[in-house]
Design a protein around this motif. Structure first.
Motif, PDB file in Angstrom:
ATOM      1  N   ASN A   8      -0.903  12.821  38.070  1.00  0.00           N
ATOM      2  CA  ASN A   8      -1.885  13.884  38.064  1.00  0.00           C
ATOM      3  C   ASN A   8      -2.800  13.751  39.272  1.00  0.00           C
ATOM      4  OD1 ASN A   8      -0.826  14.669  35.615  1.00  0.00           O
ATOM      5  ND2 ASN A   8      -2.378  13.619  34.425  1.00  0.00           N
ATOM      6  N   LEU A   9      -3.062  14.859  39.914  1.00  0.00           N
ATOM      7  CA  LEU A   9      -3.922  14.874  41.084  1.00  0.00           C
ATOM      8  C   LEU A   9      -5.308  14.355  40.711  1.00  0.00           C
ATOM      9  CD1 LEU A   9      -4.134  15.676  44.056  1.00  0.00           C
ATOM     10  CD2 LEU A   9      -4.879  17.923  43.313  1.00  0.00           C
ATOM     11  N   GLY A  10      -5.825  13.432  41.507  1.00  0.00           N
ATOM     12  CA  GLY A  10      -7.149  12.881  41.275  1.00  0.00           C
ATOM     13  C   GLY A  10      -7.184  11.701  40.323  1.00  0.00           C
ATOM     14  N   ALA A  11      -6.060  11.376  39.681  1.00  0.00           N
ATOM     15  CA  ALA A  11      -6.040  10.228  38.773  1.00  0.00           C
ATOM     16  C   ALA A  11      -6.341   8.961  39.562  1.00  0.00           C
ATOM     17  CB  ALA A  11      -4.685  10.117  38.074  1.00  0.00           C
ATOM     18  N   ARG A  12      -7.119   8.068  38.955  1.00  0.00           N
ATOM     19  CA  ARG A  12      -7.516   6.827  39.619  1.00  0.00           C
ATOM     20  C   ARG A  12      -7.024   5.628  38.826  1.00  0.00           C
ATOM     21  NH1 ARG A  12     -13.670   8.155  41.602  1.00  0.00           N
ATOM     22  NH2 ARG A  12     -13.049   9.809  43.022  1.00  0.00           N
ATOM     23  N   TYR A  13      -6.695   4.559  39.567  1.00  0.00           N
ATOM     24  CA  TYR A  13      -6.139   3.363  38.949  1.00  0.00           C
ATOM     25  C   TYR A  13      -6.716   2.116  39.608  1.00  0.00           C
ATOM     26  CZ  TYR A  13      -2.633   6.928  37.987  1.00  0.00           C
ATOM     27  OH  TYR A  13      -2.013   8.072  37.618  1.00  0.00           O
ATOM     28  N   ASN A  37      -4.600   9.325  43.236  1.00  0.00           N
ATOM     29  CA  ASN A  37      -3.571  10.288  43.592  1.00  0.00           C
ATOM     30  C   ASN A  37      -4.213  11.376  44.447  1.00  0.00           C
ATOM     31  OD1 ASN A  37      -1.923   8.776  41.974  1.00  0.00           O
ATOM     32  ND2 ASN A  37      -1.710  10.296  40.372  1.00  0.00           N
ATOM     33  N   GLN A  38      -3.790  11.481  45.711  1.00  0.00           N
ATOM     34  CA  GLN A  38      -4.378  12.406  46.675  1.00  0.00           C
ATOM     35  C   GLN A  38      -3.612  13.718  46.780  1.00  0.00           C
ATOM     36  OE1 GLN A  38      -7.136  11.603  49.129  1.00  0.00           O
ATOM     37  NE2 GLN A  38      -7.534  10.355  47.347  1.00  0.00           N
ATOM     38  N   GLU A  39      -2.290  13.659  46.541  1.00  0.00           N
ATOM     39  CA  GLU A  39      -1.446  14.839  46.710  1.00  0.00           C
ATOM     40  C   GLU A  39      -0.225  14.683  45.813  1.00  0.00           C
ATOM     41  OE1 GLU A  39       0.525  17.194  50.543  1.00  0.00           O
ATOM     42  OE2 GLU A  39      -0.397  15.236  50.820  1.00  0.00           O
ATOM     43  N   VAL A  40       0.189  15.754  45.154  1.00  0.00           N
ATOM     44  CA  VAL A  40       1.347  15.698  44.258  1.00  0.00           C
ATOM     45  C   VAL A  40       2.368  16.762  44.651  1.00  0.00           C
ATOM     46  CG1 VAL A  40       0.032  14.755  42.316  1.00  0.00           C
ATOM     47  CG2 VAL A  40       0.260  17.213  42.542  1.00  0.00           C
ATOM     48  N   GLY A  41       3.621  16.570  44.213  1.00  0.00           N
ATOM     49  CA  GLY A  41       4.669  17.557  44.450  1.00  0.00           C
ATOM     50  C   GLY A  41       5.137  17.642  45.885  1.00  0.00           C
ATOM     51  N   ILE A  42       5.008  16.548  46.644  1.00  0.00           N
ATOM     52  CA  ILE A  42       5.394  16.600  48.058  1.00  0.00           C
ATOM     53  C   ILE A  42       6.842  16.141  48.253  1.00  0.00           C
ATOM     54  CG2 ILE A  42       3.053  16.353  48.906  1.00  0.00           C
ATOM     55  CD1 ILE A  42       3.528  13.452  49.429  1.00  0.00           C
ATOM     56  N   ARG A  46       1.311  11.222  46.837  1.00  0.00           N
ATOM     57  CA  ARG A  46       0.634  10.408  47.850  1.00  0.00           C
ATOM     58  C   ARG A  46      -0.566   9.744  47.201  1.00  0.00           C
ATOM     59  NH1 ARG A  46      -3.570  11.101  51.401  1.00  0.00           N
ATOM     60  NH2 ARG A  46      -3.663  13.347  51.014  1.00  0.00           N
ATOM     61  N   VAL A  47      -0.579   8.425  47.270  1.00  0.00           N
ATOM     62  CA  VAL A  47      -1.630   7.616  46.648  1.00  0.00           C
ATOM     63  C   VAL A  47      -2.392   6.892  47.746  1.00  0.00           C
ATOM     64  CG1 VAL A  47      -2.076   5.685  45.073  1.00  0.00           C
ATOM     65  CG2 VAL A  47      -0.212   7.287  44.578  1.00  0.00           C
ATOM     66  N   ARG A  48      -3.709   6.952  47.670  1.00  0.00           N
ATOM     67  CA  ARG A  48      -4.551   6.220  48.619  1.00  0.00           C
ATOM     68  C   ARG A  48      -5.072   4.974  47.921  1.00  0.00           C
ATOM     69  NH1 ARG A  48      -8.145   9.485  52.288  1.00  0.00           N
ATOM     70  NH2 ARG A  48      -6.181   9.427  53.410  1.00  0.00           N
ATOM     71  N   THR A  74       1.945  11.439  27.964  1.00  0.00           N
ATOM     72  CA  THR A  74       0.932  11.148  28.986  1.00  0.00           C
ATOM     73  C   THR A  74       0.498   9.690  28.899  1.00  0.00           C
ATOM     74  OG1 THR A  74      -0.943  11.675  27.563  1.00  0.00           O
ATOM     75  CG2 THR A  74       0.057  13.504  28.794  1.00  0.00           C
ATOM     76  N   GLY A  75      -0.194   9.245  29.918  1.00  0.00           N
ATOM     77  CA  GLY A  75      -0.752   7.892  29.907  1.00  0.00           C
ATOM     78  C   GLY A  75      -1.744   7.711  28.774  1.00  0.00           C
ATOM     79  N   ALA A  76      -2.515   8.765  28.488  1.00  0.00           N
ATOM     80  CA  ALA A  76      -3.491   8.702  27.387  1.00  0.00           C
ATOM     81  C   ALA A  76      -2.777   8.556  26.042  1.00  0.00           C
ATOM     82  CB  ALA A  76      -4.371   9.943  27.389  1.00  0.00           C
ATOM     83  N   GLU A  77      -1.668   9.289  25.867  1.00  0.00           N
ATOM     84  CA  GLU A  77      -0.904   9.171  24.619  1.00  0.00           C
ATOM     85  C   GLU A  77      -0.292   7.775  24.492  1.00  0.00           C
ATOM     86  OE1 GLU A  77       0.627  13.768  23.994  1.00  0.00           O
ATOM     87  OE2 GLU A  77       1.642  12.518  25.478  1.00  0.00           O
ATOM     88  N   ALA A  78       0.234   7.252  25.607  1.00  0.00           N
ATOM     89  CA  ALA A  78       0.818   5.906  25.594  1.00  0.00           C
ATOM     90  C   ALA A  78      -0.244   4.862  25.261  1.00  0.00           C
ATOM     91  CB  ALA A  78       1.463   5.607  26.949  1.00  0.00           C
ATOM     92  N   THR A  79      -1.447   5.044  25.785  1.00  0.00           N
ATOM     93  CA  THR A  79      -2.548   4.110  25.501  1.00  0.00           C
ATOM     94  C   THR A  79      -2.878   4.114  24.017  1.00  0.00           C
ATOM     95  OG1 THR A  79      -3.426   4.388  27.726  1.00  0.00           O
ATOM     96  CG2 THR A  79      -4.940   3.533  26.060  1.00  0.00           C
ATOM     97  N   LYS A  80      -2.942   5.288  23.420  1.00  0.00           N
ATOM     98  CA  LYS A  80      -3.237   5.414  21.991  1.00  0.00           C
ATOM     99  C   LYS A  80      -2.161   4.713  21.154  1.00  0.00           C
ATOM    100  CE  LYS A  80      -4.599   8.916  18.622  1.00  0.00           C
ATOM    101  NZ  LYS A  80      -4.813  10.340  18.375  1.00  0.00           N
TER     102      LYS A  80
END
Length: 165
Positions: free
Chosen positions: A1-6, A21-26, A40-42, A106-112
């Motif tokens: 997801n765009l903007g997701a942080r890790y 995540n800086q850019e998706v679908g490239i 693209r991940v920064r 989703t990551g949130a569902e997996a976390t739950k």
């Protein structure tokens, strides 16, 4: 997801590096092939803010480009690429073929799901290849003991397929 942080190095309580995540679908073209639907991940080192690296991750391939190290040349999971010059990691003639990962939860569902099996506090979520499958790795500080435990949740079925215990 765009903007997701890790957090890619350390934990929530002591982060040494973070990514976004800086850019998706490239689409990216490399010597190993052309790959679509990449992200693209920064990455930035928290202890040295000038240490910033852009990386491009692609489904079914993994890391296809690293600003510091260059483009993907060959991989043991890609048909038709030659890894024979990679030293001690020579491969058998028959290379494994892995299906492209498709996260149906989703990551949130997996976390739950992981917290239902291992109560505590989730500190990070990532997608990795473990036991020949693509899984969410949910890092949990276990309730009571405070021990750090990774819970593996299948990205397609949502089934807990193991822990690092």
């Amino acid at each position: 997801n765009l903007g997701a942080r890790y957090i890619y190095d350390g934990s929530e309580s002591e982060s040494l590096g973070g990514s976004e995540n800086q850019e998706v679908g490239i689409t990216i073209k490399t010597p190993a092939g052309t790959f679509k639907n990449c992200v693209r991940v920064r990455e930035q080192n928290i202890t040295d803010l000038s240490d910033i690296t852009d990386k491009i991750w692609c489904p079914g391939v993994g890391l296809a480009f690293d600003k510091s190290d260059g483009k993907l040349v060959a991989s043991d999971i890609l048909p038709g690429t030659d890894t024979s010059s990679f030293g001690k990691f020579l491969l058998a003639a028959h290379k494994p073929q892995f299906p492209e990962p498709v996260a149906k939860i989703t990551g949130a569902e997996a976390t739950k799901i992981a917290l239902a099996v291992m109560p505590g506090k989730a500190t990070s979520v990532s997608i990795e290849r473990k036991r020949r499958m693509n899984v969410y790795v949910i890092e949990i500080l276990e309730k009571g003991s405070g021990a750090e435990v990774d819970v593996f949740v299948d990205i397609e079925t949502g089934e807990v397929v193991g822990t690092d215990r």
